[in-house]
Enzyme design. Structure first.
Site, mmCIF file in Angstrom:
data_model
loop_
_atom_site.group_PDB
_atom_site.id
_atom_site.type_symbol
_atom_site.label_atom_id
_atom_site.label_comp_id
_atom_site.label_asym_id
_atom_site.label_seq_id
_atom_site.Cartn_x
_atom_site.Cartn_y
_atom_site.Cartn_z
ATOM 1 N N LYS A 176 -23.427 133.006 -24.627
ATOM 2 C CA LYS A 176 -23.707 134.320 -25.197
ATOM 3 C C LYS A 176 -25.188 134.377 -25.549
ATOM 4 C CE LYS A 176 -23.425 138.308 -27.288
ATOM 5 N NZ LYS A 176 -24.864 138.369 -27.673
ATOM 6 N N GLU A 251 -24.190 125.577 -36.671
ATOM 7 C CA GLU A 251 -25.529 125.155 -37.095
ATOM 8 C C GLU A 251 -26.174 126.401 -37.665
ATOM 9 O OE1 GLU A 251 -29.000 124.829 -37.619
ATOM 10 O OE2 GLU A 251 -29.500 124.451 -35.514
ATOM 11 N N CYS A 287 -34.164 127.637 -38.795
ATOM 12 C CA CYS A 287 -33.269 127.147 -39.837
ATOM 13 C C CYS A 287 -33.793 125.861 -40.451
ATOM 14 C CB CYS A 287 -31.876 126.933 -39.271
ATOM 15 S SG CYS A 287 -31.813 125.806 -37.865
ATOM 16 N N GLU A 387 -32.714 132.451 -47.972
ATOM 17 C CA GLU A 387 -33.438 132.197 -46.728
ATOM 18 C C GLU A 387 -34.125 133.470 -46.252
ATOM 19 O OE1 GLU A 387 -32.611 129.933 -42.519
ATOM 20 O OE2 GLU A 387 -31.112 131.385 -43.197
#
Length: 484
Positions: A176, A251, A287, A387
């Protein structure tokens, strides 16, 4: 001006070696200009079903090949990617706004990981277990069709490197593509079709709320690997659980701490703070970015001045310009989010050391944010906890090792952390107390291909870039042979 070579070519999903004519399309933009870059297929649930059915049919013969045969083809695909390095790097630079020096490294890193997984092929063997006088052995069996859902910050890297393990393990792969940046994933699938059997790897573009959800909920897909936000990861868990019993690894995000003790090499720590934030690699959209800089109060002024001076020298500009060191963030939404958190951080008492707005090296077009450092951030403030996924580094001080560890562990995330010190006892003591998946001593955020990478808490679960990733795309089958 629009890039006509990208805009005018057809972007399609390949099934059976032929392009699938889309029911609908959507536009993707060049974040460096804010202009439309291309139109790509907006896959429907019916398109996903057709792709999965084709992949399932192709997987049977693929699984019958030996692991080394599959690995050999994965290596050949890696070689082909290197031959197309400039094309693929340019696609990602146009699509995500990252500089060419970064996107070239993404191609090379992906190929290195592909070769590592090819090296691991013979680890797919099982064991013979002496639990009786009969013969008992295990084998590693592929799931069948698996899904890999990539993120926008490194599209080609995630497409190529994350397809490698499941392919070597004998699975067919549905990729995807990230909604915001699908071009290199679609091109990767075209190149893969020159090396792999038809339909062993199929790339799908489309808005995640439709095509992504259809992939997650498809009954033939029992193994899913996702890279992205914690919110989307939880949504995938819910959809997968509603649809069946599926193995899902995640993740996810990070709010990673970089702890600098008074006995550290301050010049190296300052450079590591900038490198660890991935300003030049992805405009901080990673990340693994060490987006919290925790500095002992006795050295804070020195370290922050050094970091600010380095940030002031970073040249932000057109990602296709070889002199540019940092590009744009991927979209207006990410631009607005970064600017919002800068405003929030300053409003909560933070002090601007560097950046804080659009850089003066670009005009008014595109989604550029200057590399930003905000000092005096409260450990439990929004900027200290949430974040940003943009080029905003939050700095805060501590008095003791215990306080530094408490601050580092205070967030919902647990992906990486760094400790800067010349005292090995301090390094190991702090590393032991940090609730993260990867601790780096005297280094900013880095990947070492072959080392397990993954997080704890809201940073997800599962480990990638290592043998564990390969084995996670297999199921263990036990066979017993009764010996008279």
């Amino acid at each position: 001006m629009p890039d006509t070579s990208v805009a005018e070519r057809p972007w399609r999903t390949l099934i059976g070696g032929a392009p699938l004519e889309p029911v609908g399309v959507y536009a993707v933009e060049n974040p460096s200009t804010g202009q439309q870059l291309a139109e790509v297929p907006d896959a429907t649930a019916a398109d996903v079903d057709r792709a999965v059915e084709a992949a399932a049919a192709a997987q049977l013969a693929w699984a019958r090949r030996t692991p080394r045969e599959r690995a050999s083809l994965v290596r050949r695909l890696g070689t082909l990617l290197l031959e197309h390095r400039e094309e693929l790097a340019r696609l990602d630079s146009l699509d995500i706004g990252a500089p060419l020096r970064s996107t070239r490294l993404d191609v090379e890193g992906a190929v290195e990981l592909m070769n590592i997984f090819a090296d691991y092929a013979l680890e797919l063997g099982g064991r013979t277990l002496p639990v009786s006088n009969n013969l008992h052995y295990t084998t590693s069996e592929p799931y069948g069709v698996v899904a890999r859902i990539g993120a926008f910050n490194h599209p080609l890297f995630f497409a190529a490197s994350k397809a490698a393990a499941p392919l070597v393990a004998g699975n067919a792969v549905i990729l995807k593509a990230p909604d915001q940046a699908p071009l290199s994933t679609l091109r990767f699938a075209e190149l893969a079709a020159e090396v792999l059997p038809p339909d062993v790897l199929i790339a799908i573009s489309g808005r995640g709320s439709v095509s992504g959800r259809a992939i997650v909920r498809h009954p033939l897909i029992r193994r899913i690997g996702f890279i992205g936000s914690a919110v989307t990861g939880r949504s995938i868990q819910r959809d997968a659980a509603d649809a069946g019993v599926k193995h899902v690894t995640l993740e996810l995000g990070g709010k990673n701490a970089q702890i600098v003790l008074p006995d550290a090499d301050l010049a190296a720590a300052a450079a590591g703070a900038v490198a660890g934030m991935n300003f030049t690699a992805s405009a901080g959209q990673s990340c693994g970015s060490t987006s919290r800089l925790l500095v002992h109060e006795s050295i804070a002024t020195d370290v922050l001045e050094r970091v600010g001076a380095i940030l002031a020298e970073i040249r932000v500009g057109d990602p296709l310009d070889e002199s540019s060191e940092m590009g744009a963030v991927v979209s207006e939404a990410q631009y607005d989010k970064s600017m919002h958190y800068i405003e929030v951080g300053l409003g909560d008492g933070g002090r601007l050391v560097a950046g804080g707005g659009r850089p003066d090296t670009v005009d008014e077009h595109g989604w550029f944010v200057a590399p930003t450092l905000i000092a005096d951030v409260g450990a439990h403030s929004r900027l200290g906890q949430e974040e940003v996924f943009g080029p905003v580094l939050a700095a805060m001080t501590f008095r003791t090792e215990e306080e530094a560890v408490e601050i580092a562990n205070s967030v919902d995330y647990g992906l990486t952390a760094s400790v800067w010190t010349s005292n090995l006892s301090s390094a190991h003591r702090i590393a032991r107390e940090l609730h993260v998946g990867h601790v780096l001593i005297n280094s900013g955020s880095r990947h070492f291909w072959g080392l397990p990478f993954g997080g704890t808490k809201s940073s997800g679960f599962g480990r990638e870039e290592c043998l564990e990733e390969l084995l996670s795309y297999t199921e263990t089958k036990t066979t017993t042979v009764m010996i008279p």
